[in-house]
Design a protein around this motif. Structure first.
Motif: not given
Length: 471
Positions: A29, A33-34, A57, A118, A120, A123
C-alpha cells in the motif's frame, strides 16, 4: 541514532516484495505510492495483490523468489510470514546488492520503513528505531492534522517557480520570499483563486523581494528558560528558527540549539560561574560584527535575560553601534524551581515579597539587608549560591533566622537530570556538599517541596512551621 534517515530515489528502479499475503499487502500500500517498478514473488496471492497486478500497478510472479531475481533491485522486502523463507530470500537480496527489510525482524533488517505523512512532494518520515510503532502512528496522526491538504499543491507550484526565484540572492532575501509564500500568502491565494492565483501571488512576492532593500541586521536577546525546550515561548522558537547567527551561553542545552536552522552559524559564547569564560566585550563585539553585516542574530541566554544576564551591558553596546534589538523574556529558574516543588514564590499570609539574589558577586551579596531577610516571612531565590552556602547560613543565623527554616536547592531545574535537595538553613552547607552538585543550581530560601508540607502539617505543627517560613 541507530538508523540514519535518508530519502532514496526509486524512480524507475525495481523494488522486490517476496510474499503475496496480508503481510506483503501492508507494505505494498505504501510502495505503490512511489514511482518504482514493483515486483511481487509469491504463491497463492491474495485477491488484492492480483487486482493491483491486473491494473498494471505491479508485476506478480507466482512462484518463490530465486537467485538472480533480485539483481539490480533497489530494495527487497521479505514478507513471507515464515522465518526460514524470509532468511533465504534476504540472503538472495543481500548477495544481489539490494537493501533488505525483513518484516517484523528489526535485528536482521538493513533498513526499516517509517511511518509517513504524505503531502506529495512533501514527505515526512517518522521513526522510533522499531521500539514504538504505535507511538509513530500517533505522531503521524498529529502531524497530518496540522498540515493542510493543500500543502502538496503549494509545494508543487513552488517547485516549478524555483527557477525564477533563483534570481534572488541566496540567504535572507530568498528565505524571506519563500517564508512569505509558505506561511500564508500561497494558501490564501489558493483558497480565493485556485492555482492561477497562486502563480500570480508568487510573481507579486518576487517583485516585492527584488524591489525591497535587504533587511538591516538585528539582535534578539532571547531567554531560553532553565533548559526544558517546551518552556520556550512561541516567539523565542520563531526567532531562533529565523536567525542567521546564534550566540549562546554554555547553559543553553543542545535540545534548544537543535531548533535553529541547519544553515545558521552557531557559536558558544560561554559565561559560566567559576570557570573559563568569554569576556563580555568580546561577546558584544561578536554580536555587533554579525548584525552589522545584515545578519539576524539570536543571542540566547539561559533563564531570563533580565535576571543576572548582563543584559544592560549588551544593550548599551548595541545602542552605541546603532544596532536594533528586541528582548524576549524567558522563564527564570526561580519560577521553574517553584513549579518543580509544587509551590508558589509568594503566598497570602506567608510572604508578600520575594527577593532575588546572586551568590556569585560576593561584595554585593554581603551588603544585603540580612536582618530583614532573616524575618520569619521571608522568601528568597538565590542564584549561583551553592559556593556561598556557608556565608549565607552564617549571615542569616547571625541576624535571627530560625535554624529550621526550610531551604530547597534544585540542580538542573526542568531537565531530565534534575535533582531536588531539601534541607534546613542549619544543615544547608553540609547537605549541598553531600549532594555533590555539579550543574547549575538555585536555592529557594524559606520554601520546601509541597509534598513535604503535606506530609508534616498538623494543627499543632502549624505555628512552628509558619515561624520557619514553610507555610
Amino acid at each position: 541514532m541507530r538508523h540514519f534517515p535518508i530519502f532514496l530515489n526509486v524512480v524507475g528502479r525495481r523494488i522486490i516484495v517476496s510474499g503475496a499475503g496480508e503481510c506483503a499487502i501492508a507494505k505494498l500500500r505504501l510502495l505503490l505510492k512511489t514511482e518504482a517498478h514493483i515486483i511481487v514473488f509469491g504463491l497463492e496471492a491474495e485477491d488484492q495483490v492480483r487486482a493491483w497486478a491486473s491494473t498494471g500497478k505491479l508485476t506478480l510472479v507466482e512462484r518463490a523468489l530465486e537467485i538472480g531475481d533480485a539483481n539490480g533491485a533497489a530494495m527487497l522486502y521479505a514478507a513471507n510470514e515464515d522465518d526460514i523463507e524470509d532468511a533465504r530470500v534476504a540472503k538472495i537480496g543481500h548477495d544481489a546488492g539490494a537493501l533488505i527489510n525483513i518484516v517484523d525482524n528489526l535485528e536482521d533488517s538493513e533498513f526499516i520503513t517509517p511511518a509517513i505523512v504524505d503531502r506529495d512532494p512533501v514527505t515526512i518520515a517518522i521513526g522510533t528505531e522499531g521500539a514504538a510503532p504505535v507511538l509513530a502512528r500517533r505522531i503521524k496522526a498529529d502531524i497530518e492534522e496540522r498540515l493542510p491538504a493543500s500543502l502538496g499543491i503549494l509545494a508543487r507550484i513552488g517547485q516549478a517557480f524555483r527557477g525564477r526565484a533563483d534570481m534572488l540572492p541566496q540567504g535572507r532575501i530568498r528565505r524571506d520570499f519563500w517564508s512569505r509564500y509558505y506561511e500564508g500568502a500561497g494558501d490564501a491565494a489558493l483558497q480565493t483563486g485556485g492555482e492561477k492565483a497562486v502563480n500570480d501571488a508568487l510573481n507579486d512576492l518576487l517583485t516585492d523581494a527584488i524591489e525591497t532593500r535587504p533587511r538591516e541586521g538585528h539582535v534578539s536577546l532571547i531567554g531560553t528558560g532553565p533548559g526544558d525546550p517546551e518552556l520556550l515561548t512561541l516567539k523565542a522558537r520563531r526567532l531562533l528558527h529565523e536567525a542567521d547567527v546564534v550566540l549562546h551561553d554554555q547553559l543553553v542545552p543542545q535540545a534548544i540549539l537543535e531548533l535553529a536552522r541547519r544553515e545558521a552559524i552557531v557559536i558558544e559564547v560561554g559565561k559560566k560561574g567559576y570557570g573559563p569564560s568569554w569576556k563580555q566585550d568580546d561577546i558584544n563585539a561578536l554580536m555587533i560584527k554579525h548584525a552589522a553585516k545584515g545578519a539576524q542574530v539570536a543571542r540566547l541566554k539561559s533563564g531570563d535575560p533580565a535576571i543576572f544576564g548582563r543584559l544592560d551591558e549588551e544593550l548599551d553596546a548595541l545602542d552605541e553601534a546603532a544596532i536594533s534589538f528586541d528582548i524576549v523574556p524567558g522563564i527564570t529558574s526561580a519560577s521553574a524551581a517553584a513549579a518543580t516543588i509544587g509551590t508558589s514564590l509568594t503566598r497570602r499570609g506567608r510572604n508578600s515579597a520575594l527577593r532575588i539574589l546572586t551568590g556569585r558577586e560576593v561584595e554585593g551579596f554581603a551588603e544585603h539587608d540580612w536582618r530583614d531577610l532573616a524575618k520569619q516571612d521571608s522568601v528568597a531565590a538565590i542564584y549561583m549560591g551553592v559556593r556561598a552556602a556557608h556565608f549565607l547560613r552564617g549571615r542569616l543565623l547571625m541576624h535571627g533566622a530560625h535554624s529550621e527554616t526550610p531551604v530547597t536547592a534544585i540542580e538542573n531545574v526542568s531537565r531530565s537530570d534534575q535533582k531536588i535537595i531539601s534541607t534546613t538553613l542549619a544543615k544547608l552547607p553540609d547537605t549541598l556538599n553531600a549532594a555533590s552538585i555539579t550543574g547549575p543550581a538555585i536555592i529557594l530560601y524559606g520554601l520546601c517541596p509541597r509534598d513535604a508540607v503535606a506530609a508534616s502539617v498538623t494543627l499543632e505543627d502549624a505555628p512552628e512551621l509558619y515561624s520557619a517560613g514553610a507555610l
